[in-house]
Design a protein around this motif. Structure first.
Motif, mmCIF file in Angstrom:
data_model
loop_
_atom_site.group_PDB
_atom_site.id
_atom_site.type_symbol
_atom_site.label_atom_id
_atom_site.label_comp_id
_atom_site.label_asym_id
_atom_site.label_seq_id
_atom_site.Cartn_x
_atom_site.Cartn_y
_atom_site.Cartn_z
ATOM 1 N N ALA A 13 60.041 68.952 37.412
ATOM 2 C CA ALA A 13 59.077 68.423 38.383
ATOM 3 C C ALA A 13 59.726 68.189 39.737
ATOM 4 O O ALA A 13 59.122 68.453 40.794
ATOM 5 C CB ALA A 13 58.458 67.135 37.856
ATOM 6 N N GLN A 14 60.963 67.701 39.744
ATOM 7 C CA GLN A 14 61.668 67.471 41.001
ATOM 8 C C GLN A 14 61.998 68.785 41.700
ATOM 9 O O GLN A 14 61.939 68.893 42.928
ATOM 10 C CB GLN A 14 62.945 66.669 40.743
ATOM 11 C CG GLN A 14 62.697 65.260 40.250
ATOM 12 C CD GLN A 14 63.985 64.511 39.943
ATOM 13 O OE1 GLN A 14 65.077 65.088 39.947
ATOM 14 N NE2 GLN A 14 63.870 63.221 39.669
ATOM 15 N N ILE A 15 62.350 69.799 40.888
ATOM 16 C CA ILE A 15 62.671 71.107 41.469
ATOM 17 C C ILE A 15 61.425 71.735 42.071
ATOM 18 O O ILE A 15 61.484 72.340 43.156
ATOM 19 C CB ILE A 15 63.289 72.026 40.399
ATOM 20 C CG1 ILE A 15 64.592 71.428 39.865
ATOM 21 C CG2 ILE A 15 63.553 73.415 40.970
ATOM 22 C CD1 ILE A 15 65.210 72.202 38.732
ATOM 23 N N VAL A 16 60.270 71.607 41.409
ATOM 24 C CA VAL A 16 59.018 72.127 41.947
ATOM 25 C C VAL A 16 58.729 71.490 43.306
ATOM 26 O O VAL A 16 58.341 72.186 44.267
ATOM 27 C CB VAL A 16 57.855 71.874 40.972
ATOM 28 C CG1 VAL A 16 56.516 72.137 41.664
ATOM 29 C CG2 VAL A 16 57.991 72.756 39.741
ATOM 30 N N GLU A 17 58.912 70.189 43.413
ATOM 31 C CA GLU A 17 58.667 69.490 44.688
ATOM 32 C C GLU A 17 59.576 70.026 45.792
ATOM 33 O O GLU A 17 59.146 70.268 46.920
ATOM 34 C CB GLU A 17 58.879 67.994 44.502
ATOM 35 C CG GLU A 17 58.589 67.178 45.755
ATOM 36 C CD GLU A 17 58.764 65.690 45.534
ATOM 37 O OE1 GLU A 17 58.463 64.917 46.472
ATOM 38 O OE2 GLU A 17 59.211 65.295 44.432
ATOM 39 N N TRP A 20 52.153 75.322 33.066
ATOM 40 C CA TRP A 20 52.626 74.112 33.735
ATOM 41 C C TRP A 20 53.186 74.364 35.136
ATOM 42 O O TRP A 20 53.030 73.498 36.016
ATOM 43 C CB TRP A 20 53.646 73.369 32.871
ATOM 44 C CG TRP A 20 55.001 74.012 32.736
ATOM 45 C CD1 TRP A 20 55.434 74.793 31.735
ATOM 46 C CD2 TRP A 20 56.098 73.893 33.649
ATOM 47 N NE1 TRP A 20 56.722 75.201 31.954
ATOM 48 C CE2 TRP A 20 57.162 74.654 33.125
ATOM 49 C CE3 TRP A 20 56.287 73.220 34.853
ATOM 50 C CZ2 TRP A 20 58.392 74.771 33.762
ATOM 51 C CZ3 TRP A 20 57.516 73.325 35.496
ATOM 52 C CH2 TRP A 20 58.553 74.093 34.948
ATOM 53 N N PRO A 21 53.837 75.525 35.448
ATOM 54 C CA PRO A 21 54.285 75.722 36.832
ATOM 55 C C PRO A 21 53.115 75.729 37.818
ATOM 56 O O PRO A 21 53.204 75.153 38.905
ATOM 57 C CB PRO A 21 54.985 77.081 36.789
ATOM 58 C CG PRO A 21 55.399 77.251 35.378
ATOM 59 C CD PRO A 21 54.299 76.631 34.586
ATOM 60 N N ALA A 22 52.008 76.368 37.429
ATOM 61 C CA ALA A 22 50.830 76.390 38.308
ATOM 62 C C ALA A 22 50.297 74.985 38.540
ATOM 63 O O ALA A 22 49.933 74.616 39.663
ATOM 64 C CB ALA A 22 49.748 77.283 37.709
ATOM 65 N N ASP A 23 50.273 74.190 37.470
ATOM 66 C CA ASP A 23 49.780 72.813 37.590
ATOM 67 C C ASP A 23 50.706 71.981 38.481
ATOM 68 O O ASP A 23 50.236 71.199 39.312
ATOM 69 C CB ASP A 23 49.670 72.169 36.206
ATOM 70 C CG ASP A 23 48.659 72.878 35.310
ATOM 71 O OD1 ASP A 23 47.758 73.534 35.864
ATOM 72 O OD2 ASP A 23 48.797 72.786 34.075
ATOM 73 N N LYS A 47 50.037 70.476 42.696
ATOM 74 C CA LYS A 47 50.154 69.097 43.171
ATOM 75 C C LYS A 47 50.736 69.039 44.579
ATOM 76 O O LYS A 47 50.539 68.064 45.302
ATOM 77 C CB LYS A 47 51.039 68.289 42.221
ATOM 78 C CG LYS A 47 50.478 68.112 40.827
ATOM 79 C CD LYS A 47 51.470 67.365 39.936
ATOM 80 C CE LYS A 47 50.957 67.245 38.510
ATOM 81 N NZ LYS A 47 51.942 66.545 37.628
ATOM 82 N N HIS A 48 51.472 70.094 44.953
ATOM 83 C CA HIS A 48 52.143 70.107 46.257
ATOM 84 C C HIS A 48 51.539 71.146 47.198
ATOM 85 O O HIS A 48 52.174 71.559 48.175
ATOM 86 C CB HIS A 48 53.634 70.394 46.063
ATOM 87 C CG HIS A 48 54.317 69.417 45.152
ATOM 88 N ND1 HIS A 48 54.675 68.147 45.545
ATOM 89 C CD2 HIS A 48 54.661 69.525 43.834
ATOM 90 C CE1 HIS A 48 55.247 67.516 44.525
ATOM 91 N NE2 HIS A 48 55.249 68.329 43.482
ATOM 92 N N GLY A 49 50.318 71.581 46.889
ATOM 93 C CA GLY A 49 49.604 72.469 47.789
ATOM 94 C C GLY A 49 49.998 73.925 47.697
ATOM 95 O O GLY A 49 49.726 74.698 48.620
#
Length: 478
Positions: A341-345, A368-371, A375-377
């Motif tokens: 989750a932190q890496i996605v952000e 889950w990557p798409a979800d 969250k971050h546009g």
């Protein structure tokens, strides 16, 4: 006392190498150390060595290609103990050490798990022998110091592990399977580092492994020396050649299920269905000199790809690129491990820096990557093609010089290490070698596939939000 007398000694290796089942290894070691053989052992040696003459003195290098369950690690450990104790004195290797200098018998394993196996074998030999145990002056987690100025050290595959040491012997365990993210040929680099370390003492190099693909150190040595008379002895045999106690039904069933895999694992033959996918010079020519990352430009349209990882040894990677005429320029490649989750952000912020609001991800990543990116546009779509097909599609671009990638060693090495495998039905697949990684290469291959859907030389203006481009009334295509 020679190496066979050592292995047969009830005081030094009690109960370890008893019985006729060890006769193949006795034949191999007789040849390696230049020991006399009776007719039966000589015939066995000739068969395993490809018909070459038996050496009359100790060889410089011994390379053994053997099937699984051939007691390779057990034999390596026993020979290492011999070379560190009686063998070092017999060959006069200790006399070549300078005052205060310690000689090293190094055992190199594929990974930490295998290194522990080797070390337990070594410890077991010392623990079982009251005579040998008296030689131990100090024990560490991965080393044993003896009171004769010799140390046994177990390392994972790294040329750095042997530099600066005076080695009296080096044993490479499962050398066909060495892997390193930072090197396309870690086995060759390790060998080149070991040779100078053995030069002072004239020590022995032994490499024992099950065979794999027709490349690398073991294959090169086999091709050059198998069946030929020299001071490099190469022997080859299947599991039953070295361990006749194996149930032949196990091997028969393996051959029926996967002929090529079983030929390698049980028959001791190099695989013919695996080959290098990309030439190293082609990949290196695609790398720009500098910089590592290209900053975003206001008049350039970018696109992105992500290869998510849920933790463990794999990296969560991403790539950003753009079209420059027919060329695809890879501006950024990043990979890291940590909390997904932190890496996605972090990656979402980087995509926005390049005005990328829609990316593609590996098709096996799940939803889950798409979800998370949403969250971050960032909109994240799954790739329509599997990883193997992405690599196949990227090959033509590399070969035609239509790719520019960052000058990153790990990325270049991952592309160079890719293997093409041909299944029984004739279908090819491309993947990293056993024990390797291809996360960064996968991100770039996915990016190249994404580039194929994008027009070149598009003139556009950006909206005020900075993320979505507004198409100009006209477009220019190359």
């Amino acid at each position: 006392m020679n190496v066979l007398e050592f292995l047969d000694s009830p005081e030094l290796t009690p109960g370890t190498f008893e019985g006729d089942t060890w006769e193949p290894w006795r034949a191999v070691l007789s040849g390696a150390f230049g020991l006399p053989m009776d007719k039966g052992r000589a015939r066995l040696f000739k068969r395993l060595s490809g018909g070459r003459k038996a050496p009359t003195s100790r060889v410089r290098e011994l390379l053994v290609l053997a099937g699984r369950r051939s007691a390779k690690s057990n034999t390596s450990a026993a020979v290492a103990v011999y070379l560190a104790t009686i063998g070092a004195e017999m060959d006069g290797l200790l006399d070549k050490l300078k005052p205060g200098e310690r000689g090293v018998v190094g055992l190199i394993a594929v990974d930490r798990a295998q290194a522990k196996v080797l070390f337990r074998y070594i410890e077991g030999i010392f623990d079982a022998s009251p005579v040998l145990s008296k030689l131990v002056s100090k024990r560490g987690a991965e080393s044993i110091d003896l009171n004769n100025r010799v140390s046994l050290e177990v390392h994972t595959n790294s040329f750095k592990a042997v530099r600066g040491r005076t080695m009296i012997a080096a044993l490479l365990d499962e050398a066909c399977f060495y892997a390193d993210e930072n090197s396309a040929s870690p086995d060759v680099e390790l060998y080149r580092a070991i040779v100078p370390s053995l030069a002072t003492t004239g020590g022995l190099l032994i490499a024992i492994s099950s065979p794999w693909a027709r490349k690398g150190l073991m294959y090169q040595k086999w091709k050059k020396h198998y069946g030929k008379n020299s001071d490099v002895l190469v022997v080859q045999g299947g599991t039953q050649d070295f361990n006749p106690t194996i149930d032949p039904r196990v091997i028969k069933e393996a051959l029926e299920d996967d002929p090529e895999g079983a030929r390698s694992e049980w028959l001791g033959q190099f695989r013919e269905d695996i080959s290098d996918f990309m030439r190293r010079d082609v990949v290196e020519q695609a790398a720009r000199v500098e910089p590592l990352e290209l900053p975003p430009c206001a008049d350039t349209r970018y696109f992105g790809f992500a290869d998510p990882a849920g933790g463990g040894k794999d990296e969560f990677t991403m790539a950003i690129g753009h079209r420059d005429g027919e060329r695809v320029v890879v501006d950024v490649v990043r990979g890291r491990r940590g909390t997904p989750a932190q890496i996605v952000e972090e990656y979402a912020a980087l995509f926005k820096d390049y005005r990328v609001s829609r990316i593609t991800s590996d098709r096996f990543a799940g939803s889950w990557p798409a979800d998370e990116f949403k969250k971050h546009g960032i909109t994240c779509d799954q790739s329509a093609k599997p990883k193997s097909q992405l690599y196949v599609d990227s090959l033509a671009r590399f070969n035609s010089g239509q790719v520019e990638i960052p000058p990153e060693d790990k990325l270049i090495t991952q592309f160079c290490n890719l293997e093409r495998r041909t299944a029984r039905g004739g279908r090819d697949s491309v993947d990293h070698p056993s024990g390797g990684h291809d996360d960064r290469a996968n991100a770039v291959a996915g990016l190249l596939a994404e580039a194929a859907t994008r027009p070149a030389n598009i003139i556009f203006e950006c909206l005020d939000d900075g993320y979505e481009p507004e198409w100009h009334p006209y477009q220019m295509f190359s």
